[in-house]
Design an enzyme around this catalytic site. Structure first.
Site, PDB file in Angstrom:
ATOM      1  N   TYR A 151       0.840  -1.205   0.000  1.00  0.00           N
ATOM      2  CA  TYR A 151       0.000   0.000   0.000  1.00  0.00           C
ATOM      3  C   TYR A 151       0.876   1.256   0.000  1.00  0.00           C
ATOM      4  CZ  TYR A 151      -4.042   2.915   1.347  1.00  0.00           C
ATOM      5  OH  TYR A 151      -5.046   3.853   1.386  1.00  0.00           O
ATOM      6  N   LYS A 155       1.120   3.902  -3.015  1.00  0.00           N
ATOM      7  CA  LYS A 155       0.680   5.295  -2.808  1.00  0.00           C
ATOM      8  C   LYS A 155       1.830   6.277  -3.023  1.00  0.00           C
ATOM      9  CE  LYS A 155      -3.686   4.456  -1.897  1.00  0.00           C
ATOM     10  NZ  LYS A 155      -4.735   4.867  -2.842  1.00  0.00           N
TER      11      LYS A 155
HETATM   12  P1  NAD Z   1     -13.804   1.473   0.026  1.00  0.00           P
HETATM   13  O1  NAD Z   1     -13.447   0.047   0.266  1.00  0.00           O
HETATM   14  O2  NAD Z   1     -14.982   2.086   0.687  1.00  0.00           O
HETATM   15  O3  NAD Z   1     -13.949   1.756  -1.526  1.00  0.00           O
HETATM   16  C1  NAD Z   1     -13.085   1.201  -2.483  1.00  0.00           C
HETATM   17  C2  NAD Z   1     -13.754   1.265  -3.829  1.00  0.00           C
HETATM   18  O4  NAD Z   1     -12.877   0.668  -4.785  1.00  0.00           O
HETATM   19  C3  NAD Z   1     -15.075   0.481  -3.885  1.00  0.00           C
HETATM   20  O5  NAD Z   1     -15.980   1.126  -4.751  1.00  0.00           O
HETATM   21  C4  NAD Z   1     -14.624  -0.850  -4.495  1.00  0.00           C
HETATM   22  O6  NAD Z   1     -15.670  -1.549  -5.146  1.00  0.00           O
HETATM   23  C5  NAD Z   1     -13.585  -0.356  -5.467  1.00  0.00           C
HETATM   24  N1  NAD Z   1     -12.658  -1.386  -5.906  1.00  0.00           N
HETATM   25  C6  NAD Z   1     -11.920  -2.235  -5.147  1.00  0.00           C
HETATM   26  N2  NAD Z   1     -11.211  -3.061  -5.960  1.00  0.00           N
HETATM   27  C7  NAD Z   1     -11.521  -2.707  -7.228  1.00  0.00           C
HETATM   28  C8  NAD Z   1     -11.127  -3.176  -8.497  1.00  0.00           C
HETATM   29  N3  NAD Z   1     -10.273  -4.193  -8.641  1.00  0.00           N
HETATM   30  N4  NAD Z   1     -11.646  -2.593  -9.601  1.00  0.00           N
HETATM   31  C9  NAD Z   1     -12.545  -1.582  -9.484  1.00  0.00           C
HETATM   32  N5  NAD Z   1     -12.947  -1.088  -8.316  1.00  0.00           N
HETATM   33  C10 NAD Z   1     -12.440  -1.655  -7.203  1.00  0.00           C
HETATM   34  O7  NAD Z   1     -12.456   2.268   0.395  1.00  0.00           O
HETATM   35  P2  NAD Z   1     -12.131   3.816   0.561  1.00  0.00           P
HETATM   36  O8  NAD Z   1     -11.603   3.990   1.911  1.00  0.00           O
HETATM   37  O9  NAD Z   1     -13.243   4.674   0.078  1.00  0.00           O
HETATM   38  O10 NAD Z   1     -10.896   3.925  -0.428  1.00  0.00           O
HETATM   39  C11 NAD Z   1     -10.896   4.684  -1.614  1.00  0.00           C
HETATM   40  C12 NAD Z   1      -9.489   5.167  -1.900  1.00  0.00           C
HETATM   41  O11 NAD Z   1      -9.078   6.038  -0.841  1.00  0.00           O
HETATM   42  C13 NAD Z   1      -8.457   4.051  -1.966  1.00  0.00           C
HETATM   43  O12 NAD Z   1      -7.531   4.312  -3.002  1.00  0.00           O
HETATM   44  C14 NAD Z   1      -7.776   4.132  -0.612  1.00  0.00           C
HETATM   45  O13 NAD Z   1      -6.472   3.651  -0.658  1.00  0.00           O
HETATM   46  C15 NAD Z   1      -7.801   5.633  -0.390  1.00  0.00           C
HETATM   47  N6  NAD Z   1      -7.630   6.033   1.006  1.00  0.00           N
HETATM   48  C16 NAD Z   1      -8.501   5.612   1.981  1.00  0.00           C
HETATM   49  C17 NAD Z   1      -8.296   6.033   3.277  1.00  0.00           C
HETATM   50  C18 NAD Z   1      -9.214   5.640   4.404  1.00  0.00           C
HETATM   51  O14 NAD Z   1      -8.885   5.921   5.562  1.00  0.00           O
HETATM   52  N7  NAD Z   1     -10.356   5.040   4.140  1.00  0.00           N
HETATM   53  C19 NAD Z   1      -7.206   6.841   3.595  1.00  0.00           C
HETATM   54  C20 NAD Z   1      -6.353   7.231   2.604  1.00  0.00           C
HETATM   55  C21 NAD Z   1      -6.570   6.823   1.304  1.00  0.00           C
END
Ligand code: NAD
Length: 256
Positions: A151, A155
């Site tokens: 990860y 990132k």
């Molecule tokens: P989430 O699990 O709620 O959403 C992830 C989304 O990606 C979902 O719509 C899922 O269906 C989709 N997805 C997963 N694998 C996939 C694939 N192979 N093809 C197409 N779609 C796919 O997670 P989130 O927290 O909303 O994460 C969204 C982004 O934000 C990610 O890149 C994550 O790394 C980043 N992020 C999240 C956080 C946090 O604290 N939640 C912090 C920093 C960054």
């Protein structure tokens, strides 16, 4: 502000992606959703905002499916004006135990998919001399945490890709920036809360507080709505000359 424009948000059936898609729809953009799970609910939520919505179920680990999604978006709405590379997954384990297939999947979904969608979206943006590419990186694009090798590597890669995309288009109306959230209470993070609760015999509330206490002086989760507002800012004319930044919304995580 975005009336007549089209935004494609990868991984937008849930969490941050859905929050950003809604914020862009509130500004009038037509939306292409992508991601797994319930797709009808998110499509209805976007349609209720009075814009057109389409969905493509491309698996972002598969180049041919990303190509099909970008073609579908262009055919459905003319072109993609705003690309939000957001799809992502997480897996937590020390390097010596890290499953190789999880490493490959995280690099493909969290990093390489942003390269593929970007290379396919850029020509039309460059021709129009307007475009916005927003990469949802993470605070883990700036600092590391133990047990998150894939990860953190992905990132950091996304932050690097953001800078190069911004530089290659610096004299044009196409900008590229990254958003770096700290903790956001989405299904991706709830899984980590659940694991902590189970490991340490804590309640859900105690595990959430512990997660925050370890990293975020604010002791607050960032919300998808706050991240959506930042994406809207990048799309605004005030964002015309914001190029290649990695903008944290992290409750002070990296200020320490
Ligand atoms: P989430 O699990 O709620 O959403 C992830 C989304 O990606 C979902 O719509 C899922 O269906 C989709 N997805 C997963 N694998 C996939 C694939 N192979 N093809 C197409 N779609 C796919 O997670 P989130 O927290 O909303 O994460 C969204 C982004 O934000 C990610 O890149 C994550 O790394 C980043 N992020 C999240 C956080 C946090 O604290 N939640 C912090 C920093 C960054």
């Amino acid at each position: 502000m975005l009336k007549g424009k089209t935004a494609l948000v990868t991984g937008s059936t849930s969490g941050i992606g859905l929050g950003i898609a809604k914020a862009l729809a509130e500004q009038g953009a037509n939306i292409v959703l992508n991601g797994f799970g319930d797709t009808a609910g998110p499509q209805a939520e976007i349609a209720a905002l009075g814009v057109k919505v389409a969905y493509h179920g491309a698996d972002m680990s598969k180049v041919a499916e990303i190509e099909a999604m970008m073609k579908f978006a262009a055919e459905t709405f003319g072109q993609v004006d705003v690309l939000v590379n957001n799809a992502g997954i997480q897996h937590v384990a020390p390097i010596q135990d890290f499953p190789v297939e999880k490493w490959d999947a995280i690099i493909a979904i969290n990093m390489s998919s942003a390269f593929h969608a970007t290379r396919l979206a850029l020509p039309a943006m460059q021709k129009k001399n307007w475009g916005r590419i927003i990469n949802v990186a993470s605070i883990h694009g700036l600092v590391g945490s133990a047990d998150k090798s894939a990860y953190v590597a992905a990132k950091h890669g996304v932050v690097g890709l953001t800078k190069v995309t911004a530089l290659e288009n610096a004299t044009t109306g196409v900008t590229c920036n990254a958003i770096c959230p700290g903790w956001v209470l989405t299904p991706l993070v709830q899984k980590q809360v659940d694991a902590k609760a189970l490991d340490m015999g804590l309640s859900n509330e105690e595990a959430k507080n512990l997660l925050l206490k370890e990293k975020e002086p604010s002791m607050q989760f960032t919300t998808p709505e706050e991240l959506g507002a930042l994406a809207v800012f990048f799309c605004s004319s005030a964002g015309n000359n914001v190029r290649g930044v990695a903008w944290n919304m992290d409750g002070g995580w990296t200020a320490q």
